[in-house]
Structure formats: C-alpha cells, structure tokens
Design an enzyme around this catalytic site. Structure first.
Site, mmCIF file in Angstrom:
data_model
loop_
_atom_site.group_PDB
_atom_site.id
_atom_site.type_symbol
_atom_site.label_atom_id
_atom_site.label_comp_id
_atom_site.label_asym_id
_atom_site.label_seq_id
_atom_site.Cartn_x
_atom_site.Cartn_y
_atom_site.Cartn_z
ATOM 1 N N GLN A 53 -17.940 -40.326 80.490
ATOM 2 C CA GLN A 53 -17.503 -40.943 81.738
ATOM 3 C C GLN A 53 -17.211 -39.942 82.853
ATOM 4 O OE1 GLN A 53 -14.593 -43.627 79.376
ATOM 5 N NE2 GLN A 53 -15.186 -44.862 81.132
ATOM 6 N N ARG A 109 -5.612 -36.258 77.700
ATOM 7 C CA ARG A 109 -6.459 -36.745 76.612
ATOM 8 C C ARG A 109 -7.907 -36.741 77.095
ATOM 9 N NH1 ARG A 109 -7.935 -42.653 75.119
ATOM 10 N NH2 ARG A 109 -9.093 -42.286 73.195
ATOM 11 N N HIS A 155 -15.804 -40.919 71.439
ATOM 12 C CA HIS A 155 -15.543 -41.965 72.436
ATOM 13 C C HIS A 155 -16.878 -42.613 72.819
ATOM 14 C CE1 HIS A 155 -12.464 -43.344 75.634
ATOM 15 N NE2 HIS A 155 -13.546 -44.066 75.854
ATOM 16 N N ASN A 200 -12.219 -43.652 69.405
ATOM 17 C CA ASN A 200 -11.695 -44.471 70.480
ATOM 18 C C ASN A 200 -12.204 -45.895 70.324
ATOM 19 O OD1 ASN A 200 -10.390 -44.830 73.227
ATOM 20 N ND2 ASN A 200 -12.446 -45.618 73.612
ATOM 21 N N GLU A 201 -11.281 -46.832 70.182
ATOM 22 C CA GLU A 201 -11.619 -48.254 70.189
ATOM 23 C C GLU A 201 -12.740 -48.641 69.232
ATOM 24 O OE1 GLU A 201 -12.053 -49.649 74.215
ATOM 25 O OE2 GLU A 201 -9.960 -49.207 74.664
ATOM 26 N N ASN A 410 -4.694 -48.481 72.997
ATOM 27 C CA ASN A 410 -5.211 -48.633 74.355
ATOM 28 C C ASN A 410 -4.838 -50.037 74.800
ATOM 29 O OD1 ASN A 410 -6.392 -46.172 73.886
ATOM 30 N ND2 ASN A 410 -8.508 -46.882 74.150
ATOM 31 N N TYR A 412 -4.406 -52.904 77.930
ATOM 32 C CA TYR A 412 -4.735 -53.279 79.303
ATOM 33 C C TYR A 412 -4.220 -54.649 79.723
ATOM 34 C CZ TYR A 412 -7.751 -49.190 79.605
ATOM 35 O OH TYR A 412 -8.207 -47.901 79.639
ATOM 36 N N GLU A 475 -4.229 -45.220 76.232
ATOM 37 C CA GLU A 475 -4.775 -45.641 77.529
ATOM 38 C C GLU A 475 -3.977 -46.818 78.061
ATOM 39 O OE1 GLU A 475 -8.954 -46.684 77.535
ATOM 40 O OE2 GLU A 475 -9.458 -44.905 76.369
ATOM 41 N N TRP A 524 -4.922 -44.446 82.106
ATOM 42 C CA TRP A 524 -6.372 -44.429 82.259
ATOM 43 C C TRP A 524 -6.680 -44.852 83.670
ATOM 44 C CZ3 TRP A 524 -10.359 -42.775 79.263
ATOM 45 C CH2 TRP A 524 -11.642 -43.004 79.801
ATOM 46 N N GLU A 531 -17.822 -46.249 84.539
ATOM 47 C CA GLU A 531 -17.184 -47.331 83.798
ATOM 48 C C GLU A 531 -18.225 -48.100 82.967
ATOM 49 O OE1 GLU A 531 -14.319 -48.085 82.795
ATOM 50 O OE2 GLU A 531 -14.581 -50.174 82.254
ATOM 51 N N TRP A 532 -18.903 -47.403 82.081
ATOM 52 C CA TRP A 532 -19.853 -47.984 81.134
ATOM 53 C C TRP A 532 -20.844 -48.924 81.818
ATOM 54 C CZ3 TRP A 532 -19.492 -44.604 77.580
ATOM 55 C CH2 TRP A 532 -18.275 -44.030 77.254
ATOM 56 N N PHE A 540 -10.949 -47.006 87.934
ATOM 57 C CA PHE A 540 -9.677 -47.012 87.202
ATOM 58 C C PHE A 540 -8.829 -45.773 87.511
ATOM 59 C CE2 PHE A 540 -9.559 -50.438 83.993
ATOM 60 C CZ PHE A 540 -10.827 -50.972 84.128
HETATM 61 C C1 GBH Z 1 -11.222 -48.756 77.617
HETATM 62 O O1 GBH Z 1 -11.559 -49.913 76.962
HETATM 63 C C2 GBH Z 1 -12.150 -47.624 77.287
HETATM 64 O O2 GBH Z 1 -11.636 -46.850 76.231
HETATM 65 C C3 GBH Z 1 -12.446 -46.738 78.462
HETATM 66 O O3 GBH Z 1 -13.517 -45.893 78.156
HETATM 67 C C4 GBH Z 1 -12.736 -47.600 79.667
HETATM 68 O O4 GBH Z 1 -13.152 -46.876 80.774
HETATM 69 C C5 GBH Z 1 -11.484 -48.356 79.978
HETATM 70 O O5 GBH Z 1 -11.131 -49.141 78.908
HETATM 71 C C6 GBH Z 1 -11.622 -49.332 81.152
HETATM 72 O O6 GBH Z 1 -12.511 -50.350 80.816
HETATM 73 O O7 GBH Z 1 -17.492 -56.953 78.370
HETATM 74 O O8 GBH Z 1 -16.233 -58.973 78.631
HETATM 75 O O9 GBH Z 1 -16.896 -58.247 76.427
HETATM 76 C C7 GBH Z 1 -10.716 -51.017 77.260
HETATM 77 C C8 GBH Z 1 -10.944 -52.193 76.345
HETATM 78 C C9 GBH Z 1 -12.567 -53.701 75.563
HETATM 79 C C10 GBH Z 1 -12.158 -53.582 77.869
HETATM 80 C C11 GBH Z 1 -13.874 -54.374 75.841
HETATM 81 C C12 GBH Z 1 -13.467 -54.245 78.166
HETATM 82 C C13 GBH Z 1 -15.152 -55.650 77.361
HETATM 83 C C14 GBH Z 1 -14.984 -57.071 77.638
HETATM 84 N N1 GBH Z 1 -12.226 -52.835 76.655
HETATM 85 N N2 GBH Z 1 -13.839 -55.104 77.084
HETATM 86 S S1 GBH Z 1 -16.519 -57.866 77.779
#
Ligand code: GBH
Length: 600
Positions: A53, A109, A155, A200-201, A410, A412, A475, A524, A531-532, A540
C-alpha cells in the site's frame, strides 16, 4: 540596555510563536473525556501501513511481482490504479520517519514484502541481498528516529510465483514456505524487531482473496477453498510461533565477535551469553541492552560509554549455554497475529438475533481466535460449515493452543445482526436499527460506519471470551467522505476523521479502564495510500498524500495533529535505546519536537 532590549525582543518573538502555534491547533478538540492523561501516558500510540500500500518500487532491487502487482496490472482496481509507485516509501522513508518523529510518533507497524525478500518465494530459493539491505536501512532509520518497529510478516502480498506453483494459501506447501520466509526475517531483523505479527487479517485473505476471489489473486475458490486457506494459515502461524520460541538460533554459532564488530552480521542479542564468550570469538556479539542503539556495532564499539557499559555487563552476566537461546530469548520478543472483526449487536432482544450476533462473531473472529486460544474451531462453526471445514489432528491442536503472545485486533466498525428462527447458521447484518435509524454516519468506504460504542463492546467481548495477556489494536481508522475530490487545503481539515478518532478512543479508554488489556494502539494509516480494490480513491491517512504532485507531498491533517497532541506525544516511548533497570539512560535524546505538548 541593548542587552535588555534583545531579551525583550526574544521574549516577544517567542510569545508570538506560541500564539501562532496555539492558533494553529486551537480548533482541535480536547482529549476524549474517558482518556485521562495518566492512561494516555501509560499506553503506546502509533501508526500503521503495509508494504504494497505504501512502498512502490515494484520492480526495483530484485523484487518480483506479488499477486497484487498481477491483479492491479490486469486492471481490476478502480481507476486502473496500481501500487507500482504508491507513496514511494521505498525512496521516501527517511522523510517519512522524520515526519513521524515531528508528530511524536514512537511506534510504527509496517509489513515486509515477501517477494522483495525472497523473489522466488519458496524454501531453498535465494534470499535477495538488495531486499535485505532495503529493510535494514528502513529499520535502522526508524530506530535512529526513536521509533519502535512492529512487523507484519504477511499483509496479503503473496509472491506471484507461489500462487502459480500451488495456488498460494490453498496449497499445503504454503506452510513450509511461510515458515522459511519468517525464519529469514527473524534471522535478519530479529535483533531489532521485538514485535511480530504473522498474518494481517486472515479473514480477508481467506474470504476475499481465496473464497470470493474479489481480492488478488482473484480466483474464487468457494467455501471449501476459504476454509482450506484458513487451515493452512493457522498451521503456518503456529509453526512460526514455535520456530520463534523453541528453535535455537543456528546463525549465532557462525558469527564471530570480529565479524559482528565489523558490522558484517546482524546483531544477535543473547541474554545469557557473556562478553567472555563473545570475545573469545566463540559466539556472536552478545550484549544485554534491551534495545538496539541506532548505531552499527562498529560505531557502538568506538563510543567509549557504550564500551564501558558493555564491559560492565560482561562482568555481571553469568555464562550460559548458547544452544538453548531462541529468537524470543535473544530479543525478548513476541509473536502475535492481527485479526479483523466487525462488532455485531443483536438487532432486537429476540433470542434468534442474540444468537445470530454471537454466531457471527464466532464465525468471523472465532474461526481464527478459537484455534489460537483453545486449540480448535468454535463448535458453532463446525456444525454450520460441516464437511467443508477441515479438522486438526491432536498434535496440530496442541501446537495451535496458546500460540500467540498478544492478540492484534484491526477494528473499524460495527453492525446489527438479525437471526432466523429456523436456521441457526443464518446471520443477516444491517446498518439500520428497527426504526430505520442508521447505526452511525457513513464513511467514504461503503462497509464503514462510525460506531464508537461498538469498539467498547467488541473489546469487552474479546477480553471475556479469550482473556488475552495482551491486546494490540493493530489498526483503527476511517476514510473521510469525498476526501479524494477535495483540494489539499480542504482535505486536511478532516473533522470527520477527528470525530471518529475522538469517539473510538474514548471507548477504547473506557474499555482499558475496565480491565481490557490493550497497551498498544495503531491508527490506520500514517498516510493516504493504495486502498486495495479502491485504489487511491479512499483515503485513510492522518497525513494527506498529494498523488498529483511529483513529490507525492505529505501534509498532516487535523486528525494527525489531534492524535499527535493528545496521544503520540503524550504516550509511552518505544523502548528504543537501553532501558535496563538501574542501567544507563538511552543515549539518543528525544528531540524537542517530540516532547509531550503541554496538557490542557
Ligand atoms: C484493513 O482491513 C486492512 O488491513 C488495510 O490494509 C486497509 O487499508 C484498511 O483496512 C482500510 O480498508 O469489500 O464489502 O466485502 C479492514 C477490514 C475487511 C474492510 C474487508 C473491508 C471489505 C468489505 N476490511 N472489508 S467488502
């Protein structure tokens, strides 16, 4: 007289400076009400990122592609974004650590890029010296800035070669390859890194990367693949934990004092070895300082006070067999994992809603946490997932049980859960209560609503179910709505994010005051980044990154100033530098900019 006038001028200038400073941050809210100064002082507050990232340098220094390079180059990312350059931390890390230091950040981290370390991925393939050199510089620069490193081993960026070879985490071979990779990291960086997270996750890796295939590598493997992935991942974690805690450090046998002093080998820290051992050239350089100085060994040995200290240690420390020294002993280090979870609140008090919320937490968190704490999957998951969920042998279960020194979470957001009277395996999640009221304001990310109280409830749940010795919030953060379409000046006034942190930290502090064992927290993210699937469209960061500027300019947002003022500057130090009881003080002075701000 002239002297007096000069003094007066200096005082006035200082006062003007102080006023300007105060004005600059006067709109920032006070610290959260439930976070007394004492608690903020006793806790470690840091920031997090991940290799793909932020790093960039995708084809530099011998790095091969990861599944995310392949996935983004194939055009699966919003706006056709890629991580080719990202925040270019590959080149810009010195300035980034300087900025961290200015903000008073003492804990960071980050994650390693597997394919930068081992371009061919697997066991028995060559370690990339340029990759090792890059991370050595990164870590040393961090430490030179008084920042303690916390490393995520994986990650999500699997070397593409391992995906091609055996479908990555779906293949049994993954386990040995992961442990080998972890071993390379421990050997090379274990002297300076004390805090390790294997994965990670895992939920995201196994559900989104492999089950649904919406994340790289993008090949849907269904529930069977998803649970196979989880199974391999857990075994790889447990074996890595075992390696760190039980395996002797073979490498130390080969390192001489002379090699070490010339800075040729990584610095090995042996709590039980004496300088007599070391000086006779029998073992690696041994010293007893708790943390590595921001010096090479060669430099350290030149500094008189350091040498004296070493000699003192030499006289005091008893001789011991080196064969029994593990990575963990040597660094006094820890291995954990970072699990993601959304809290689930029953939609109503109805039995089935309560059961659904509970099952949802077991299915998403317990899937990984139960084997790590109890040695097996939750009974509810076994009964619902039936034959697609593999089972552990007694030996595997034994290895898994208790295989973590801390639990990373983590966190959110939270949602409501609705159950079914006829199907105990059904969990419907909702973002509105029974009256249609939103559970909280929506962030830029569709899955993320601001629900501060859910943080408290989740933490209480985790403490009561697992009773972890230590919890690290690995996070926590938010994407502010429409931030990407704003000018830099607009984006940095991020009240939305300030309020998010204020609310979440308030509830974190409440949980801590009630005995939840969180001692470390990471926001985070340090800066806006890749952001993937959403590319650069969801931000973020607590620092803004101007992706349109050639310099990729970083500008601190209000949220960064808020955290800096009430948390980073105030919080516990990183333990960089010696902190022996009764021993010498750290040689590296905390810079002025990083001194705690005066509390209101
Ligand atoms: C984290 O995941 C990651 O570790 C980090 O790399 C990332 O940048 C950060 O969050 C912010 O997103 O696509 O509707 O199925 C957080 C947990 C779980 C949140 C999966 C997004 C996808 C939902 N993530 N979720 S969906």
């Amino acid at each position: 007289m002239a002297h007096r006038r000069l003094q007066l001028a200096a005082v006035l200038a200082l006062a003007a400076f102080a006023v300007a400073q105060a004005r600059q941050i006067s709109h920032l809210p006070d610290a959260p009400a439930m976070c007394p100064l004492e608690m903020r002082k006793n806790t470690r507050w840091g920031v997090a990122t991940a290799s793909y990232q932020v790093e960039g340098g995708w084809n530099l220094g011998g790095r091969t592609p990861s599944v995310w390079d392949t996935f983004s180059h194939a055009g699966f990312i919003k706006n056709n974004d890629t991580g080719d350059v990202a925040c270019d931390m590959y080149h810009k890390y010195p300035q980034d650590f300087k900025l961290m230091r200015e903000l008073g950040i003492k804990h960071y981290r980050f994650s390693f890029s597997w394919n930068r370390i081992l371009p061919q991925g697997g066991k028995g393939t060559p370690v990339n010296p340029e990759g090792i050199a890059f991370y050595n510089s990164l870590i040393n620069e961090m430490i030179a800035n008084n920042i303690r490193p916390y490393a995520t081993i994986f990650h999500w960026d699997l070397p593409q070669v391992l995906q091609d070879k055996y479908q990555g985490l779906i293949g049994e071979e993954f386990i040995a390859d992961f442990v080998n990779y972890a071993n390379v990291l421990f050997e090379n960086f274990g002297d300076r890194i004390r805090d390790w997270m294997t994965f990670n996750e895992p939920w995201v890796t196994c559900v989104l990367q492999y089950g649904q295939g919406v994340f790289a590598p993008g090949i849907p493997m269904g529930d069977e693949g998803m649970y196979k992935c989880g199974h391999n991942l857990l075994k790889a974690h447990a074996k890595t934990y075992e390696l760190y805690h039980k395996a002797p450090q073979a490498k130390l046998d080969n390192a001489t004092f002379a090699d070490a002093a010339r800075g040729k080998v990584p610095q090995a820290k042996l709590d039980n070895a004496t300088f007599a051992d070391a000086a006779r050239g029998k073992v690696g350089i041994a010293h007893n300082i708790e943390y590595l100085e921001p010096l090479t060994h060669a430099a350290a040995l030149k500094a008189n006070n350091v040498t004296c200290y070493f000699l003192l240690e030499f006289l005091q420390v008893p001789q011991a067999k080196l064969d029994n020294v593990t990575f963990a002993d040597a660094a006094r280090g820890k291995v954990g994992i970072a699990l993601n979870i959304e809290y689930l609140e029953p939609l109503t008090e109805a039995k089935e809603d309560v059961a659904a919320a509970n099952y949802g937490l077991e299915k998403n968190l317990g899937w990984f946490a139960d084997p790590l704490f109890f040695g097996d999957y939750p009974a509810s998951l076994k009964s619902c997932a039936k034959d697609v969920l593999p089972s552990f042998t007694a030996e595997e279960s034994k290895l898994l049980k208790g295989s973590l020194d801390f639990l990373g979470i983590n966190f959110y957001t939270g949602k409501f859960a609705k159950g079914s009277t006829t199907d105990k395996c059904s969990v419907e999640t909702r973002e509105q209560d029974v009256n249609g009221k939103d559970i909280g304001p929506l962030a830029e990310s569709s899955w993320l609503r601001v629900v501060p109280w859910s943080f408290y409830k989740l933490l209480k749940y985790v403490q009561s179910r697992y009773d972890p010795k230590q919890i690290i919030i690995t996070e926590n953060g938010v994407s502010a709505p429409k931030e990407d379409s704003m000018s830099v000046q607009q984006a940095i006034r991020d009240d939305f994010r300030v309020n998010y942190y204020k609310g979440y930290l308030d509830y974190l502090c409440k949980a801590i005051s009630e005995g939840v064992k969180v001692n470390t927290y990471f926001a985070w993210s340090f800066m806006d980044n890749f952001e993937w699937r959403e590319g650069y469209s969801q931000r973020f960061g607590i620092n803004h990154v101007d992706f349109d500027s050639p310099e990729l300019t970083r500008t601190t947002k209000d949220s960064g100033k808020f955290l800096s003022k009430h948390f980073f500057r105030v919080g516990r130090g990183g333990g960089v530098g010696a902190r022996r009881p009764g021993g010498r003080q750290p040689t590296k002075e905390t810079p002025k900019a990083a001194k705690p701000a005066k509390q209101q």
